[in-house]
Design a protein around this motif. Structure first.
Motif, PDB file in Angstrom:
ATOM      1  N   THR A 434       1.008  -1.336   0.206  1.00  0.00           N
ATOM      2  CA  THR A 434       0.285   0.211  -0.014  1.00  0.00           C
ATOM      3  C   THR A 434       0.937   1.210   0.013  1.00  0.00           C
ATOM      4  O   THR A 434       1.913   1.391   0.499  1.00  0.00           O
ATOM      5  CB  THR A 434      -0.956  -0.170   1.177  1.00  0.00           C
ATOM      6  N   TYR A 435       0.319   2.379  -0.336  1.00  0.00           N
ATOM      7  CA  TYR A 435       1.102   3.561  -0.548  1.00  0.00           C
ATOM      8  C   TYR A 435       0.398   4.722   0.121  1.00  0.00           C
ATOM      9  O   TYR A 435      -0.531   5.233  -0.393  1.00  0.00           O
ATOM     10  CB  TYR A 435       1.355   3.979  -2.067  1.00  0.00           C
ATOM     11  N   TYR A 436       0.824   5.013   1.561  1.00  0.00           N
ATOM     12  CA  TYR A 436       1.569   4.172   2.419  1.00  0.00           C
ATOM     13  C   TYR A 436       0.810   4.281   3.639  1.00  0.00           C
ATOM     14  O   TYR A 436       0.161   4.886   3.967  1.00  0.00           O
ATOM     15  CB  TYR A 436       3.058   5.265   2.434  1.00  0.00           C
ATOM     16  N   THR A 463       0.652   9.773   2.201  1.00  0.00           N
ATOM     17  CA  THR A 463       0.255   9.868   0.677  1.00  0.00           C
ATOM     18  C   THR A 463       1.613   9.914  -0.061  1.00  0.00           C
ATOM     19  O   THR A 463       1.810   9.838  -0.947  1.00  0.00           O
ATOM     20  CB  THR A 463      -0.883  10.728   0.299  1.00  0.00           C
ATOM     21  N   LYS A 464       2.353  11.038   0.559  1.00  0.00           N
ATOM     22  CA  LYS A 464       3.626  11.289  -0.214  1.00  0.00           C
ATOM     23  C   LYS A 464       3.461  11.705  -1.442  1.00  0.00           C
ATOM     24  O   LYS A 464       2.983  12.738  -1.777  1.00  0.00           O
ATOM     25  CB  LYS A 464       4.750  10.217   0.255  1.00  0.00           C
ATOM     26  N   ASP A 465       3.857  10.974  -2.490  1.00  0.00           N
ATOM     27  CA  ASP A 465       4.224  11.174  -3.709  1.00  0.00           C
ATOM     28  C   ASP A 465       2.900  10.784  -4.488  1.00  0.00           C
ATOM     29  O   ASP A 465       3.132  10.837  -5.846  1.00  0.00           O
ATOM     30  CB  ASP A 465       5.600  10.724  -4.153  1.00  0.00           C
ATOM     31  N   ARG A 466       2.004  10.490  -4.221  1.00  0.00           N
ATOM     32  CA  ARG A 466       1.014   9.571  -4.927  1.00  0.00           C
ATOM     33  C   ARG A 466      -0.137  10.956  -5.755  1.00  0.00           C
ATOM     34  O   ARG A 466      -0.497  10.454  -6.849  1.00  0.00           O
ATOM     35  CB  ARG A 466      -0.151   8.912  -4.079  1.00  0.00           C
ATOM     36  N   TYR A 467       0.091  12.181  -5.202  1.00  0.00           N
ATOM     37  CA  TYR A 467      -0.647  13.052  -5.778  1.00  0.00           C
ATOM     38  C   TYR A 467      -0.046  14.263  -6.208  1.00  0.00           C
ATOM     39  O   TYR A 467       1.151  14.418  -5.636  1.00  0.00           O
ATOM     40  CB  TYR A 467      -1.878  13.555  -5.085  1.00  0.00           C
ATOM     41  N   GLU A 473       0.434  19.848   3.435  1.00  0.00           N
ATOM     42  CA  GLU A 473      -0.399  18.646   3.785  1.00  0.00           C
ATOM     43  C   GLU A 473      -0.965  18.203   2.380  1.00  0.00           C
ATOM     44  O   GLU A 473      -1.647  18.823   1.332  1.00  0.00           O
ATOM     45  CB  GLU A 473      -1.918  19.246   4.487  1.00  0.00           C
ATOM     46  N   LEU A 474      -0.751  16.945   2.307  1.00  0.00           N
ATOM     47  CA  LEU A 474      -1.260  16.137   1.012  1.00  0.00           C
ATOM     48  C   LEU A 474      -2.610  15.597   1.422  1.00  0.00           C
ATOM     49  O   LEU A 474      -2.917  15.261   2.646  1.00  0.00           O
ATOM     50  CB  LEU A 474      -0.197  15.204   0.672  1.00  0.00           C
ATOM     51  N   ALA A 475      -3.279  15.267   0.315  1.00  0.00           N
ATOM     52  CA  ALA A 475      -4.535  14.530   0.569  1.00  0.00           C
ATOM     53  C   ALA A 475      -4.388  13.247   1.083  1.00  0.00           C
ATOM     54  O   ALA A 475      -3.340  12.559   1.016  1.00  0.00           O
ATOM     55  CB  ALA A 475      -5.246  14.329  -0.901  1.00  0.00           C
ATOM     56  N   GLN A 476      -5.345  12.855   2.131  1.00  0.00           N
ATOM     57  CA  GLN A 476      -5.149  11.231   2.488  1.00  0.00           C
ATOM     58  C   GLN A 476      -5.808  10.442   1.580  1.00  0.00           C
ATOM     59  O   GLN A 476      -6.289  11.198   0.670  1.00  0.00           O
ATOM     60  CB  GLN A 476      -6.369  11.231   3.891  1.00  0.00           C
ATOM     61  N   SER A 477      -5.505   8.982   1.646  1.00  0.00           N
ATOM     62  CA  SER A 477      -5.787   8.234   0.419  1.00  0.00           C
ATOM     63  C   SER A 477      -6.147   7.057   0.696  1.00  0.00           C
ATOM     64  O   SER A 477      -6.187   6.606   1.749  1.00  0.00           O
ATOM     65  CB  SER A 477      -4.322   8.071  -0.051  1.00  0.00           C
TER      66      SER A 477
END
Ligand code: RUQ
Ligand code: CUA
Length: 666
Positions: A434-436, A463-467, A473-477
């Motif tokens: 899963t990422y991540y 989520t790091k580099d998924r979006y 702050e990045l989107a949760q995933s």
């Protein structure tokens, strides 16, 4: 020069970062096969096969997605005010967020549980927890409105909540943070945890027909942290299982001090027995204070009542309600398989997954196969309750869902993967990255008697580099996997709102046809309704001005109001008199500090406005409802205090006088 302390900190921080990166699977980004797009493609105009209800974590909301497309269908406000529809801002809905501490605009929402009949999802309600200021909510799935919220006394950090029994007899909620009971003097030193702190489990009864919630009883248990839970089902119906950590009873630096014991506990609760004790009058009435808030769909109005009593059963005295089962290393998830025989504990720091047998637990109790007691509660011998262990499954197991074909799928936070294993022989069958840093998992019906083994959805913490980057702050995933074959196959990433914890999914057919399309205007029993333009009016009572207003494409009635004075409180009671699906109207007035409204067809909602200056204040509909939506507006005139401008209101009749010639003339 750096001080030793700073240096040590830097080293620790580096180790932490290195640790985080090591959880990134090597194949990141390349794990999708060719037919994934076809599997998640839902053509325009077509419906998804499943509803997916996803907790919002720190957003306090619940979001609803279609699966397999991952399309966002709705955000439902539960424990947070909602700028989209005025929940928590309108006078009608403010009482929903009342507590014994007063109005709370925002909480932390972790777990959702769909109502069940005979161990299967019945599509009527979904229950949600507020983690911070302990509460449980019931959302009605015919309106997607929060229908009821009940606060929980004697609790702190309502985390092992809400989990329901197989006929929705009870919604159950366990405290994560033990605290001194509410009726005791809580002004005690924090380091007297062992002597003064108690853990409480609340059993909330649910009305068979109307869903009405009531705290039937609470169990007073030893002071530990109750983390998660699930009800028994089938053969284990009548029992409830809770994971417990901090059996060290630490009150500081839990990271170290609550991680000392090799094993913490799963607590097995015989709630049928508790019911017997309750009937036999063994409960003690305790003076407490908690809010009970109910939204009435006829008046479109919520009421909040403060309750003052709860019945508590002491599990130390009433011997055969609770049993502890040793479970390795700070268990988090506590999941029961579709047959009700197997109980899976997931130790966050453990390198194996213990699977307990309900039959063996019953035998151990009958044989008194105990290794002693913990704070007066018998501790069953580990081996006596254990069915077996899944060896070397991964690192940091958190949550397990079931596919109904004899397999379990467990999430691993530290090794960022999901792992499928067979419940009977405890052999690992498959693993997928899963990422991540995955937390909860969801299989449609995954905690019922009949899961649907088509998909598993992983809810990831990082989520790091998924979006595309969006600042710090990045989107949760969420990530969707096809589990219909032997190999789990990643087929979709989709961002979620807030931080997703537990989520549930169900076939769309169970919910879809229950949906209310609009509210019948003749049934509207709001105290300030106007059922037609003919009954609109403006009434002054001292300094209170009530505006009874209607909204229909494409005007508000009245749309000219004069005679409001400084010092007045103005209440706009707006009724949307449309009788058609999907035609809300909005209402906003310049300077309103309470927010705006969005009013569904047939509904009345009220905005309070306290003008802060003299002048003309435009108001308008905020929802682009027709070709003439931009015309759906009006004016309120505010005069100084003591002004003699008469109170007047109208739509379409307040025309310029024939002899008035130029702007600025009287
Ligand atoms: S939790 S990531 Cu709040 Cu349910 Cu386990
Ligand atoms: Cu009503 Cu725009």
């Amino acid at each position: 020069m750096k001080s030793i302390k700073q240096y040590a900190f830097a080293v620790a921080a580096l180790a932490l970062i290195a640790g985080m990166q090591s959880c990134k699977p090597k194949s990141a980004g390349s794990a999708v096969s060719g037919d994934a797009a076809a599997k998640v493609y839902v053509a325009p105009g077509k419906y998804d096969e499943f509803y997916n209800f996803v907790s919002g974590g720190f957003s306090g909301q619940m979001s609803v997605y279609g699966i397999p497309s991952g399309r966002l269908l709705k955000v439902v406000p539960i424990f947070s005010v909602n700028p989209e529809n005025g929940y928590g801002y309108s006078e009608e809905t403010k009482p929903m967020l009342n507590t014994s501490h007063g109005f709370i605009p925002w909480d932390d929402q972790h777990h959702l549980d769909l109502s069940q009949t005979d161990g299967n999802i019945d599509g009527r309600w979904i229950f949600a927890n507020a983690n911070n200021t302990p509460r449980v909510a019931r959302v009605d799935l015919s309106t997607f409105h929060t229908a009821e919220i009940i606060e929980l006394p004697n609790s702190g950090g309502n985390h092992s909540s809400p989990f329901i029994t197989e006929n929705t007899e009870y919604v159950v909620a366990g405290t994560r943070f033990s605290v001194p009971p509410d009726d005791k003097n809580g002004d005690v030193p924090i380091n007297t945890y062992k002597q003064n702190f108690k853990g409480t489990i609340s059993f909330i009864s649910v009305g068979k027909e109307d869903g009405k919630m009531d705290i039937a009883f609470q169990l007073q248990c030893p002071g530990v942290n109750f983390d998660l839970s699930h009800a028994g089902k089938g053969k284990s119906h009548g029992w409830f299982f809770f994971s417990c950590y901090n059996t060290e009873q630490a009150n500081t630096l839990l990271e170290v001090n609550a991680s000392k014991r090799d094993k913490d506990f799963i607590m097995a609760v015989n709630w049928k027995k508790a019911e017997e004790y309750l009937k036999a009058g063994k409960g003690k009435k305790q003076a407490v204070k908690y809010a009970h808030n109910v939204y009435n769909e006829k008046t479109h109005t919520a009421t909040s009542e403060i309750r003052t009593e709860v019945t508590v059963l002491d599990t130390k005295e009433l011997k055969d309600i609770c049993y502890f089962i040793p479970c390795p290393k700070s268990p988090h998830g506590c999941d029961v398989d579709p047959t009700g025989e197997y109980i899976v504990g997931s130790g966050k720091l453990a390198a194996l997954i213990p699977v307990f047998s309900f039959d063996k637990i019953q035998k151990a109790i009958a044989d008194k196969a105990y290794e002693g007691d913990y704070d007066g509660i018998p501790v069953i011998k580990y081996e006596a309750a254990l069915y077996g262990e899944v060896k070397k499954p991964g690192l940091g197991p958190l949550h397990t869902e079931f596919d109904g074909k004899g397999n379990a799928i467990t999430s691993f936070f530290v090794s960022s993967e999901i792992v499928k294993w067979n419940i009977k022989d405890l052999k690992v069958l498959d693993r997928a990255p899963t990422y991540y840093s995955v937390g909860h998992l969801c299989i449609p019906g995954g905690d019922t008697k009949t899961p649907n083994a088509k998909y598993v959805i992983a809810y990831n913490k990082i989520t790091k580099d998924r979006y595309l980057p969006t600042g710090p702050e990045l989107a949760q995933s969420a990530q969707l996997y096809d589990i219909s074959g032997d190999k789990m196959q990643l087929i979709l990433d989709f961002p979620t709102i807030g931080e997703p914890h537990y989520a549930q999914a169900v076939a769309a057919s169970v919910i879809r046809d229950r949906s209310v399309k609009f509210f019948k205007i003749e049934d509207n029993a709001n105290a300030f309704v106007s059922k037609g333009e003919g009954t609109t009016k403006v009434i002054r009572t001292g300094s209170k001005v009530d505006v009874y207003m209607t909204a229909i494409r494409s005007h508000l009635t009245p749309d000219n109001i004069e005679g409001i004075r400084m010092g007045d409180d103005v209440y706009f009671h707006v009724t949307n008199i449309e009788q058609d699906w999907d035609v809300p109207h909005g209402f906003a007035i310049k300077g309103a500090t309470t927010g705006e409204l969005l009013i569904m067809p047939g509904e009345t909602a009220t905005l309070k406005w306290t003008p802060d200056r003299v002048g003309i204040f435009p108001f308008y509909c905020t929802d682009f409802c027709s070709a003439l939506h931009q015309e759906m507006s009006g004016y309120a005139r505010v005069s100084p205090a003591g002004s003699t401008v008469p109170l007047t209101f109208s739509t379409g009749t307040n025309q310029p006088k024939a002899d008035s010639t130029a702007a600025g003339t009287k």
